[in-house]
Scaffold this motif. Structure first.
Motif, PDB file in Angstrom:
ATOM      1  N   TRP A  27     -12.066  15.281  -6.346  1.00  0.00           N
ATOM      2  CA  TRP A  27     -11.053  16.129  -5.721  1.00  0.00           C
ATOM      3  C   TRP A  27     -10.771  15.648  -4.301  1.00  0.00           C
ATOM      4  N   LYS A  28     -11.825  15.305  -3.568  1.00  0.00           N
ATOM      5  CA  LYS A  28     -11.639  14.827  -2.188  1.00  0.00           C
ATOM      6  C   LYS A  28     -10.967  13.459  -2.163  1.00  0.00           C
ATOM      7  N   LEU A  29     -11.221  12.622  -3.159  1.00  0.00           N
ATOM      8  CA  LEU A  29     -10.512  11.341  -3.248  1.00  0.00           C
ATOM      9  C   LEU A  29      -9.013  11.575  -3.447  1.00  0.00           C
ATOM     10  N   GLY A  34      -9.535  15.580   5.342  1.00  0.00           N
ATOM     11  CA  GLY A  34      -9.095  16.025   6.662  1.00  0.00           C
ATOM     12  C   GLY A  34      -9.669  17.371   7.073  1.00  0.00           C
ATOM     13  N   PHE A  35      -9.782  18.286   6.118  1.00  0.00           N
ATOM     14  CA  PHE A  35     -10.317  19.611   6.441  1.00  0.00           C
ATOM     15  C   PHE A  35     -11.777  19.534   6.869  1.00  0.00           C
ATOM     16  N   GLY A  37     -13.084  16.872   8.453  1.00  0.00           N
ATOM     17  CA  GLY A  37     -12.993  16.345   9.813  1.00  0.00           C
ATOM     18  C   GLY A  37     -12.674  17.432  10.816  1.00  0.00           C
ATOM     19  N   ASP A  38     -11.778  18.346  10.449  1.00  0.00           N
ATOM     20  CA  ASP A  38     -11.431  19.463  11.327  1.00  0.00           C
ATOM     21  C   ASP A  38     -12.644  20.351  11.599  1.00  0.00           C
ATOM     22  N   MET A  39     -13.437  20.630  10.564  1.00  0.00           N
ATOM     23  CA  MET A  39     -14.641  21.449  10.746  1.00  0.00           C
ATOM     24  C   MET A  39     -15.647  20.754  11.655  1.00  0.00           C
ATOM     25  N   LEU A  40     -15.788  19.447  11.472  1.00  0.00           N
ATOM     26  CA  LEU A  40     -16.717  18.694  12.311  1.00  0.00           C
ATOM     27  C   LEU A  40     -16.297  18.746  13.775  1.00  0.00           C
ATOM     28  N   VAL A  41     -15.000  18.574  14.023  1.00  0.00           N
ATOM     29  CA  VAL A  41     -14.478  18.622  15.396  1.00  0.00           C
ATOM     30  C   VAL A  41     -14.747  19.997  16.007  1.00  0.00           C
ATOM     31  N   LYS A  42     -14.578  21.058  15.234  1.00  0.00           N
ATOM     32  CA  LYS A  42     -14.855  22.413  15.729  1.00  0.00           C
ATOM     33  C   LYS A  42     -16.320  22.580  16.130  1.00  0.00           C
ATOM     34  N   HIS A  43     -17.193  21.794  15.527  1.00  0.00           N
ATOM     35  CA  HIS A  43     -18.618  21.837  15.853  1.00  0.00           C
ATOM     36  C   HIS A  43     -19.006  20.772  16.876  1.00  0.00           C
ATOM     37  N   GLY A  44     -18.002  20.125  17.482  1.00  0.00           N
ATOM     38  CA  GLY A  44     -18.268  19.138  18.523  1.00  0.00           C
ATOM     39  C   GLY A  44     -18.686  17.773  18.024  1.00  0.00           C
ATOM     40  N   LEU A  45     -18.413  17.480  16.770  1.00  0.00           N
ATOM     41  CA  LEU A  45     -18.768  16.182  16.182  1.00  0.00           C
ATOM     42  C   LEU A  45     -17.508  15.381  15.908  1.00  0.00           C
ATOM     43  N   TYR A  51     -15.654  11.311   6.514  1.00  0.00           N
ATOM     44  CA  TYR A  51     -15.545  10.315   5.444  1.00  0.00           C
ATOM     45  C   TYR A  51     -16.886  10.046   4.767  1.00  0.00           C
ATOM     46  N   LEU A  52     -17.978  10.443   5.404  1.00  0.00           N
ATOM     47  CA  LEU A  52     -19.293  10.272   4.785  1.00  0.00           C
ATOM     48  C   LEU A  52     -19.451  11.129   3.532  1.00  0.00           C
ATOM     49  N   VAL A  53     -18.595  12.141   3.391  1.00  0.00           N
ATOM     50  CA  VAL A  53     -18.661  12.980   2.197  1.00  0.00           C
ATOM     51  C   VAL A  53     -18.403  12.148   0.938  1.00  0.00           C
TER      52      VAL A  53
END
Length: 134
Positions: A27-29, A34-35, A37-45, A51-53
């Motif tokens: 499904w992610k492929l 992007g979603f 990545g957005d969560m990671l940015v919200k957590h300061g990462l 993409y490691l997912v």
């Protein structure tokens, strides 16, 4: 009553765990990460870590299903699931599903502990990659 077949049981666990997680990866492929990545940015990462997912939900499940470095694949899934729970589900750690009464994170924890089980026990003898690292 039934003959004991530990290797068969490990194969069933490998196939179910690997294929069910692989659905998430496919499904992610198709739709992107992007979603995440957005969560990671919200957590300061860095968002690029999202993409490691693909490793955790495509490569690692295939490793487990095929039995190629399967214990390493199981470790990757454990890490993937811990990160997923930490990023998305920490508010649900001590809650029940209001519709079913079951644990809110039962699927996440089945994936996590199924992978931990394979990490601890190995892949069994029905593997492609030999048994040395499985």
């Amino acid at each position: 009553m039934f003959p004991k077949c530990e290797d068969g049981g490990k194969l069933i666990l490998r196939l179910v765990l690997g294929l069910l997680i692989l659905f998430h990866g496919v499904w992610k492929l198709q739709h992107g990460v992007g979603f995440i990545g957005d969560m990671l940015v919200k957590h300061g990462l860095p968002g690029a870590l999202g993409y490691l997912v693909y490793i955790g939900e495509v490569v690692a499940p295939l490793m487990i299903v095929l039995g190629i470095l399967g214990r390493f694949g199981a470790l990757i899934i454990v890490i993937n699931m811990v990160v997923a729970v930490a990023l998305v589900h920490t508010g649900q750690l001590f809650t029940a599903n209001p519709k079913t009464g079951g644990y809110a994170l039962e699927l996440d924890f089945m994936y996590l502990f199924g992978a931990l089980s394979l990490l601890a026990s190995g892949m069994g003898r029905f593997v492609i990659g030999g048994s040395r690292l499985n």
